[in-house]
Design a protein around this motif. Structure first.
Motif, short mmCIF file in Angstrom:
data_model
loop_
_atom_site.label_atom_id
_atom_site.label_comp_id
_atom_site.label_asym_id
_atom_site.label_seq_id
_atom_site.Cartn_x
_atom_site.Cartn_y
_atom_site.Cartn_z
N MET B 104 1.05 24.98 -4.26
CA MET B 104 -0.28 25.58 -4.38
C MET B 104 -1.16 24.68 -5.23
O MET B 104 -1.30 24.90 -6.45
N PRO B 105 -1.80 23.68 -4.62
CA PRO B 105 -2.52 22.64 -5.38
C PRO B 105 -3.67 23.16 -6.25
O PRO B 105 -3.89 22.62 -7.33
N ASP B 106 -4.40 24.17 -5.79
CA ASP B 106 -5.58 24.59 -6.55
C ASP B 106 -5.32 25.76 -7.49
O ASP B 106 -6.25 26.36 -8.03
N LEU B 107 -4.07 26.11 -7.65
CA LEU B 107 -3.73 27.29 -8.45
C LEU B 107 -4.00 27.07 -9.94
O LEU B 107 -3.44 26.17 -10.55
N PRO B 108 -4.88 27.89 -10.56
CA PRO B 108 -5.05 27.76 -12.02
C PRO B 108 -3.78 28.20 -12.74
O PRO B 108 -3.25 29.28 -12.47
N ILE B 109 -3.29 27.32 -13.63
CA ILE B 109 -2.05 27.65 -14.37
C ILE B 109 -2.32 27.56 -15.87
O ILE B 109 -2.96 26.62 -16.33
N LEU B 110 -1.87 28.56 -16.59
CA LEU B 110 -2.05 28.58 -18.03
C LEU B 110 -0.66 28.64 -18.68
O LEU B 110 0.19 29.40 -18.23
N VAL B 111 -0.44 27.85 -19.72
CA VAL B 111 0.87 27.86 -20.38
C VAL B 111 0.80 28.72 -21.65
O VAL B 111 -0.13 28.60 -22.43
N MET B 112 1.76 29.60 -21.80
CA MET B 112 1.80 30.46 -22.99
C MET B 112 3.05 30.14 -23.80
O MET B 112 4.16 30.21 -23.28
N ALA B 113 2.84 29.75 -25.08
CA ALA B 113 3.97 29.50 -25.97
C ALA B 113 4.20 30.80 -26.75
O ALA B 113 3.46 31.12 -27.67
N ASN B 114 5.20 31.54 -26.34
CA ASN B 114 5.38 32.90 -26.89
C ASN B 114 6.36 32.95 -28.07
O ASN B 114 7.08 32.00 -28.32
N LYS B 115 6.33 34.07 -28.77
CA LYS B 115 7.15 34.36 -29.96
C LYS B 115 6.66 33.55 -31.18
O LYS B 115 7.47 33.07 -31.98
N LYS B 116 5.35 33.42 -31.28
CA LYS B 116 4.75 32.69 -32.39
C LYS B 116 5.12 33.31 -33.74
O LYS B 116 5.22 32.61 -34.75
N ASP B 117 5.34 34.61 -33.74
CA ASP B 117 5.66 35.32 -34.99
C ASP B 117 6.98 34.88 -35.60
O ASP B 117 7.26 35.15 -36.76
N LEU B 118 7.82 34.17 -34.81
CA LEU B 118 9.14 33.79 -35.32
C LEU B 118 9.19 32.38 -35.93
O LEU B 118 10.22 31.97 -36.45
#
Lengths: 280, 160
Positions: B104-118
């Motif tokens: 899917m070439p035009d797919l907007p992708i966002l990266v989430m770095a989760n568990k910041k509280d740890l």
């Protein structure tokens, strides 16, 4: 003598207050003793406290003792299954008996209604239908009792699972989510069994059946109840083909890729509102 | 307007918790693995446009290649979630995102770095530098930090 009198007076002066205090203390002790040893008096003081405690326990009973009770019931059932069965057997038996009696009564009422209809125009229609189709008249009458009905129809975009439009007789779950989950189930089955050329055609769950009709870019899910016969399925097939040809093409916006859901919903209502009446 | 968003990433990175936080404003320490896929819905208003997000929370796998292709099809946006405390959850992120972009070439992708509280700020910065050139939004499903903002940013990208 004068000295003795003086001493007496001095003693009286010095200790008079102590004597009074002692006397008062003795009285209080006596009163306390009487309160503690006389039931009525003790009850008068203690009862309000006990009542408060009782109210608190009543109020917080599930929180205070819920887990222990559940655990002890579980243990009791596990350890004495025979006794539990013995106790529950008559109750469950009565429940089942009551349910079956009520269902037989309903069926009997429906058969009565059908018998009354026997000499009506409807009755003659069934006789002629039975004669032409070769199906026994009783089968036709029974199938009339559990007539298939369309409950919901959803038109869903094939890849994304987005709802293009739907028709339902009763409001239930969020239709967008239903469309998504149906797509996920369909995709999962088709992926799991690697059946690229084949598609999931129906999902059965007790009294409900979901008929899935796949087209090129979308699929239609028809939720039905009752006993689905071949004629009913044929009729659904025909109507869905005609609907997709006439309504869906019109619903597609001439310039954009998106479809107009209101056109689809209006079309679905027109095609399927009186579908059962047309199923003759 | 309706938009399909897919959540992808290894198991246990907090995809379901992020959806639960975003849709229901809740968090639970209990870990229940997702079977197959779970779909949720949330309506957002972005730049005056009402958008219905249909969020497909896809069961986590060690490799995204194991995820049924059909779950990804027709998506309008994707959130790639990883766990800051587990390097294994972002080591293959580049290849996995690239594979998704090929389909899917035009797919907007966002990266989430989760568990910041740890983690501490130093640990977070160290992890974020490791995943360059991708810029991740550091979130915490537990505290709710930047969760709504991440979904809103993706919605903005999808509606452009």
């Amino acid at each position: 003598m004068g000295q003795g009198l003086g001493f007496q007076q001095l003693r009286k002066l010095l200790l008079e207050q102590d004597w009074e205090d002692r006397k008062e203390l003795a009285q209080k002790l006596e009163q306390l003793d009487s309160e503690l040893n006389t039931r009525e008096k003790l009850e008068e003081r203690v009862n309000p406290i006990l009542q408060d405690q009782e109210a608190r326990i009543q109020r917080e009973f599930p929180v205070l003792f819920g887990p222990q009770i559940t655990e002890s019931i579980k243990k009791q059932i596990k350890e004495s299954q025979d006794e539990v069965v013995e106790v529950l057997y008559p109750i469950i038996g009565r429940m089942i008996k009551k349910y079956i009696t009520s269902e037989i009564q309903k069926l009997s009422d429906q058969i009565d209604a059908q018998m009354e209809m026997a000499f009506s125009w409807e009755g003659w229609k069934i006789r002629i239908k039975a004669w032409i189709s070769g199906t026994p008249q009783k089968d036709l009458m029974l199938s009339k009792l559990i007539e298939p009905k369309i409950e919901e129809i959803h038109v869903i975009e094939k890849n994304s699972g987005m709802l293009m439009g739907s028709y339902t007789k009763k409001e239930g779950l969020d239709r967008d989510m239903v469309a998504g989950m149906l797509t996920a189930i369909k995709s999962f089955v088709e992926d799991a069994f690697e059946t690229e050329a084949q598609e999931l055609e129906s999902i059965d769950y007790q009294n409900y059946k979901i008929i899935i009709k796949s087209f090129n870019s979308f699929f239609i899910a028809v939720v039905c109840t009752g006993k689905l016969n071949a004629a009913f399925k044929d009729k659904i097939d025909d109507e869905l083909l005609s609907f997709s040809e006439k309504v869906l093409n019109k619903a597609k916006h001439p310039d954009k890729e998106e479809v107009q859901p209101d056109v689809i919903e209006q079309g679905l209502a027109e095609y399927f509102q009186d579908f059962e009446d047309l199923n003759e | 307007m309706n938009k399909k968003v897919i959540l992808i990433g290894h198991f246990g990175v907090g995809k379901t918790s992020l959806v639960k936080r975003f849709v229901h404003s809740q968090f639970s320490e209990e870990y229940i693995t997702t079977i197959g896929v779970k779909i949720d819905k949330k309506t957002l208003t972005v730049d005056g446009v009402i958008v219905n997000l249909l969020i497909w929370d896809i069961a986590g796998e060690n490799s995204q290649q194991k995820v049924p292709k059909s779950y990804r099809l027709g998506a309008h946006g994707a959130l790639y979630v990883f766990d800051i405390t587990r390097p294994a959850t972002y080591e293959n992120m580049h290849q996995e995102i690239k594979a998704l972009q090929e389909v899917m070439p035009d797919l907007p992708i966002l990266v989430m770095a989760n568990k910041k509280d740890l983690v501490s700020t130093e640990e977070l910065n160290e992890t974020l530098s490791k995943i360059q050139p991708y810029n991740a939004i550091a979130t915490s499903a537990k505290t709710g930090e930047l969760v709504n903002e991440a979904f809103e940013e993706l919605t903005q990208k999808m509606t452009k």
